[in-house]
Design a protein around this motif. Sequence first.
Motif: not given
Lengths: 357, 357, 357, 357
Positions: D228-229, D231, D246, D249
Amino acid sequence: MNRNLGIAVIGAGYWGPNLVRNFGGSPGWDLRTVCDLDLDRARKVAGPHVAVTDSVERVLDDPDIDAVAIATPARTHRGLALDALRAGKHVLVEKPLADSVAGGRAMVDLAEREGLVLMTDHTYCYTPAVQKMRDLVVSGELGQVHFVDSVRINLGLIQPDIDVLWDLAPHDLAILDFVLPGGLPTAGIGATGADPIGAGRACVGHLTLPLPDDGLAHVHVNWLSPTKIRQMVIGGSRRTLVWDDLNPQQRLSVFDRGVDLARTSVAGSDRAASTVSYRLGDTWSPALPEREALGSMVGEFAAAIREGRQALTDGRSGLRVLEVLEQASRRLAEQAVPVGPPPVPRQATERVLEVSR
Amino acid sequence: MNRNLGIAVIGAGYWGPNLVRNFGGSPGWDLRTVCDLDLDRARKVAGPHVAVTDSVERVLDDPDIDAVAIATPARTHRGLALDALRAGKHVLVEKPLADSVAGGRAMVDLAEREGLVLMTDHTYCYTPAVQKMRDLVVSGELGQVHFVDSVRINLGLIQPDIDVLWDLAPHDLAILDFVLPGGLPTAGIGATGADPIGAGRACVGHLTLPLPDDGLAHVHVNWLSPTKIRQMVIGGSRRTLVWDDLNPQQRLSVFDRGVDLARTSVAGSDRAASTVSYRLGDTWSPALPEREALGSMVGEFAAAIREGRQALTDGRSGLRVLEVLEQASRRLAEQAVPVGPPPVPRQATERVLEVSR
Amino acid sequence: MNRNLGIAVIGAGYWGPNLVRNFGGSPGWDLRTVCDLDLDRARKVAGPHVAVTDSVERVLDDPDIDAVAIATPARTHRGLALDALRAGKHVLVEKPLADSVAGGRAMVDLAEREGLVLMTDHTYCYTPAVQKMRDLVVSGELGQVHFVDSVRINLGLIQPDIDVLWDLAPHDLAILDFVLPGGLPTAGIGATGADPIGAGRACVGHLTLPLPDDGLAHVHVNWLSPTKIRQMVIGGSRRTLVWDDLNPQQRLSVFDRGVDLARTSVAGSDRAASTVSYRLGDTWSPALPEREALGSMVGEFAAAIREGRQALTDGRSGLRVLEVLEQASRRLAEQAVPVGPPPVPRQATERVLEVSR
Amino acid sequence: MNRNLGIAVIGAGYWGPNLVRNFGGSPGWDLRTVCDLDLDRARKVAGPHVAVTDSVERVLDDPDIDAVAIATPARTHRGLALDALRAGKHVLVEKPLADSVAGGRAMVDLAEREGLVLMTDHTYCYTPAVQKMRDLVVSGELGQVHFVDSVRINLGLIQPDIDVLWDLAPHDLAILDFVLPGGLPTAGIGATGADPIGAGRACVGHLTLPLPDDGLAHVHVNWLSPTKIRQMVIGGSRRTLVWDDLNPQQRLSVFDRGVDLARTSVAGSDRAASTVSYRLGDTWSPALPEREALGSMVGEFAAAIREGRQALTDGRSGLRVLEVLEQASRRLAEQAVPVGPPPVPRQATERVLEVSR
């Protein structure tokens, strides 16, 4: 003193060739001699234009040689360095400085008496990343150092003569010595380790070092980890730094995130309460120049000699690293981590592993 | 016993609603009562179809209630659990089992005397990842456990009454107790910690636990880290497992990589040498089912009661966790990690942080 | 034929030294000559034991030379290769095979007429990762190839004479040619690109290649990306493979995850419906041997000559790559992606960048 | 106008409950009615304090209702929105604005004639990350936008009625419309796709959109990817931004890295040469507030009504997204990407997948 400094490299084994290449290519140095008991090896490393010898005496007698770089097994460092210092040569020693605190101290004392430069080749300290880390700590960007967490683990070569703490932790300790304002703390060292595979020496090790003002540094080294990690976190009162040496795209990150504590007086009471607040600020990853660490290191050696000052990673820094390692060994001995006959490394698999590291 | 078991949940605060939801939705349970001193809160959590009360006595007197789930502050666990056991109820207790080893032991002893199930809600043990980890250890897939390295760090809420070891390490310890063949080791515990921000309790903590046959487990917990890591490495003689709880795409990895040591006799000598070799095999990441851990946990509670057996995470497992924590606290006290007045949390920033976790 | 094959390397510039090193170190080859117009450069690369010349004629006249390796600029490949083939030499050509389809086709035709080996140095195809990828496709492990997504982006050197498609995509195309059962598809190529910085050539490019049975391959190349990615996903009907060339710890992953579609007949109707189901299985990361790709490549060249067969990456594979690139250039020209005078690279910054790659 | 605005939510299915929750909790809104043909569902979503109805007429006749939020299937948007606008209500529509450009245009035209707010619920545009992205573009921090690369792939639910472009690309297109200075480009759209599994609709799709001044945006959507990307890279002349949705951080990174090209005149010539240089500066990751996107969205709807202005994501933005999607569908039809009978989803596996997303 306008002429270049003359240098000899003693020891043409694993690390020597790197020193030869860097002294040979440095503008401030004239590489004069490569010295090794195995003259063929010396010749191969020295190339066509540099003299070779198998006699340390000849090196020490040579008036054109101002300094020697020692890249021989650790147990020989003390003898070679003392001889060289007595002969009036400045000395660079591959890490570890010596194989005992006593040896290292003798070297440091003599160098200071003679007014000569004694430098430990803590190469990591000359990488752009660690230099930047030092800048960030020294400039106060991080504030007071609260904690350090250093991890250096991988499927490593079981060394035939030293345990994992002596093999890997010198890197972490040298870096700590370099970046911490007061240098490496050497009192109150805690350590534990384990030899679960029966290698006769610790293959997993944990070190704790108390930092000033209630801080704590922890170092984890491990030869048995299937994954490779080289990471150091330096938590400060103002910011926290993460160095991930295996991430070339973002080696250093500086986090403006943390916990702040303000002391407040409690109304109608003489008690003081504390208020916790949290900073959740930006992260910043400074660009780092591309520069070979060893080149900077030999430059520093020359500069220290010319300026008549201690090198950045001087003998005392190497000595502090030894002091921590010896205390760690005592802690392990107290816990009876088993020590037995050294294993015989199987060469073929070693080579495979070396490549895969 | 064909009818469902009757359950009451005592405590409708932070964790209670999760228990209410799961007992309410579980086929083997009839959720009969939610008990809280704050009846409004109890009503809100219970919904329209479940009775509420502010009287524990009424719960314990109710013959339709076979078991109680206690989700109140830790210091009240002992008293409530002993009362419930005396009333013949099976008991589930939110972790930690109690606030002292003495309290936990009293609970375990009474439950065993009465032949009742006493279970600790070590929720993590019922996640698909940890269940798989246990399978891999128990089935011998990993071989002998050589080392464990557990890291649980983030910018955490400074707890007003407990230190970072009591706040975070119970998770790691409960998991270790669950996956290690012999359960959690409770002897020879080492610990160190630091309170660099002056919070009055350790904010950074390191625990070491000796494992059978010269192995070593290490747990690192930290409230001051700007990055969040929840990771456990279990190194075995055959394979090594890495659990990265924050990587939903590859939570578990099993590495067929490691160091092997074979003892061989040295010809013409009575010495034994060792031969080191390295395995560099495949990595495998098992698919994990999607399943709510709490659902599995309440199912196990029912099954243990019906089958008259200990629960997987029984009172004794909760007790072992307390034993390690108490020893750790003693280690910290010996090192004089400062203990002072608790900070007053600033609510607003806490909420911000909560969201960002 | 028991003696070694004699080889000459023509061109001692960027790539030539790598060929010299590998032919020199290969058991099946005798490196006889290094040929370069710049004799000094030839000498430096050849070392003391290998002859040098600046005359291609002398190389082609030498009966001890069985084969030549051409590592000169692409526009010279055609002439040199045709001369060598006419002289009866087997030929290895650095990629790209030629600077045009016409040139490549002439080379392929002559080699086939003469019964000589013409091989393209698609080095990537000889890396352990790509070899494994081919195995997985050929063995049917992945099933039918449904889609390919290849990304090769970084802050790249703007080439003075070619666009980003000709610079970077040959790698992806050569690999596709190598791993796809039917080789590289050359019909129906789509392409788009952009030159947003005014470099006079496309700096961003996208290629689409229809695959058999309604599949689709996509290649994204980019000189302007601040992050570096080299990744290829090959989605199959049974499993999907991800190659992450910059992740040495997990270069290849094979996912047993995907969408399955079963056609079912609808009761009481002549319509067919489809049922979708999802596989959520394990992930597997095969260990890869450590082996230099160029060593395997020169070995394959020798084996093809000895066995009188086509090399794995033969002239036709190089030709298919050219066919796709020429079509892509036509697509870009149709879209009027601007073409202008080449930029003058600033040497110093290039060097900085080179290091940082 | 000091009183709150009255709102009705039409459609209590998948998205409606989120709207109900946010309008219900927003200080500027009074949620008056939930409207659904299924009154039970409406009641469950509305809760005890909000009226329910199954009659749109009653909603539109209610003078206390200033605006309606439409969360029904796309094919019903046009009719409902036109009725609401004719009744003098402001309208918020779940994306996509309509199921065709014609439908969307009718809605936009009527809203403008009536002077009412028509807003598209492009939720992503109200996330802190996308808001920051817009700020960085609009403020000139990134400079001119050179390229965009957006990837949105995972093992997705094969939709029964739309292809992957209509399912996933609206997110990317809405974001592009939001952050690009001139909004979404709608001319010269390229698209390709594939249906390798025979689902009857494209499961893999690629979109290209020319940007002003020779830039290029590319969107890759894929239902068949095992990983799963999500971006998006926005490459600018001054800096480049990477959004990794995703990675909680480090969701946003801003790279001061890129290629610069300076045109210089060539001495003694009327040709202009270009000089390439490379920036290798710092990376910066801005902290993002924690804020629910839908809350900001309903706030913007209220503000637009009160201030008598267009909403940030107005009807025209929804219309531009439709224009691109329709062109993409035409491109796919030209390439004969097969279209067949819709598959019948198997419920159980879908649910498993839903959880695992």
